[in-house]
Design an enzyme around this catalytic site. Structure first.
Site: not given
Length: 223
Positions: A30-31, A33-34, A147
């Protein structure tokens, strides 16, 4: 081809990247940059520096289907039929052609029975399927999913995975937290701290991630 050159935007720092594979999974903590990367590739965000080319053109000129993690934030119309029909209508297709596309997309996703339903009456999984149908209704050149399978039950997630695999899009760019789903991709990007730390085939990337939480469960069982 998806071509990224000297990209600097928020957390992202991607000097040079060329993607020719069809089904590309984007994974990482998480976090990392995806979501920002997918948003830039979809044309939802304009990079502060650098360039993204989708099939030789900027994202704004490409035919892109987008599915976000939270359908409630992106579904605009009160009726399922109208939500799926929004793209053909915005492109000024004749009514008969728009209706054909809507019903074909609903059939492909398995939600024909929901076409006359109110969006507000749907479950979270049903809303995700409506969002997917709206994204694929006009046969996008590139399908981008952020997601989209994160909050789905196993059956609905399996249906989404099948639809994605069967998409005729030139590229499917999919951020997922399911390493088992990512293992079925043609190519994987592993991101951390805004950078692409590993990229390659599933064998190449997951061999570098063995022993971490990003190693597919089905591969652990296999070994």
């Amino acid at each position: 081809m998806i071509r990224i050159t000297d990209l600097r935007h928020k957390l992202l720092d991607i000097p040079d990247l060329s993607l020719v594979a069809r089904h590309i999974a984007v994974i990482g903590p998480n976090g990392s940059g995806k979501t920002t990367l997918l948003s830039v590739c979809a044309g939802l965000e304009e990079p502060k520096r650098g360039r993204v080319q989708i099939l030789g053109k900027p994202p704004s000129a490409a035919k892109i289907g987008w599915v976000g993690e939270f359908p409630d934030r992106t579904l605009l119309f009160s009726r399922v039929y109208d939500e799926i029909a929004s793209t053909p209508r915005f492109r000024h297709y004749p009514c008969t052609r728009a209706d054909e596309l809507v019903r074909a997309a609903a059939e492909a996703v398995g939600i024909v029975h929901l076409l006359d339903k109110k969006v507000s009456a749907l479950s979270g999984g049903e809303k995700a399927l409506v969002g997917l149908a709206a994204a694929v209704v006009d046969n996008p050149e590139v399908l981008i999913l952020d997601e989209a399978d994160s909050h789905l039950d196993a059956g609905t997630a399996k249906r989404v995975h099948r639809i994605v695999r069967e998409s005729p899009a030139a590229h499917v760019l999919w951020c997922t937290q399911s390493m088992d789903a990512a293992a079925e991709a043609d190519f994987i990007l592993f991101m951390d701290g805004g950078r692409v730390r590993h990229h390659g085939t599933p064998d190449e990337v997951f061999s570098a991630l063995e022993g971490t939480c990003f190693y597919p469960t089905i591969w652990r069982l296999r070994s």
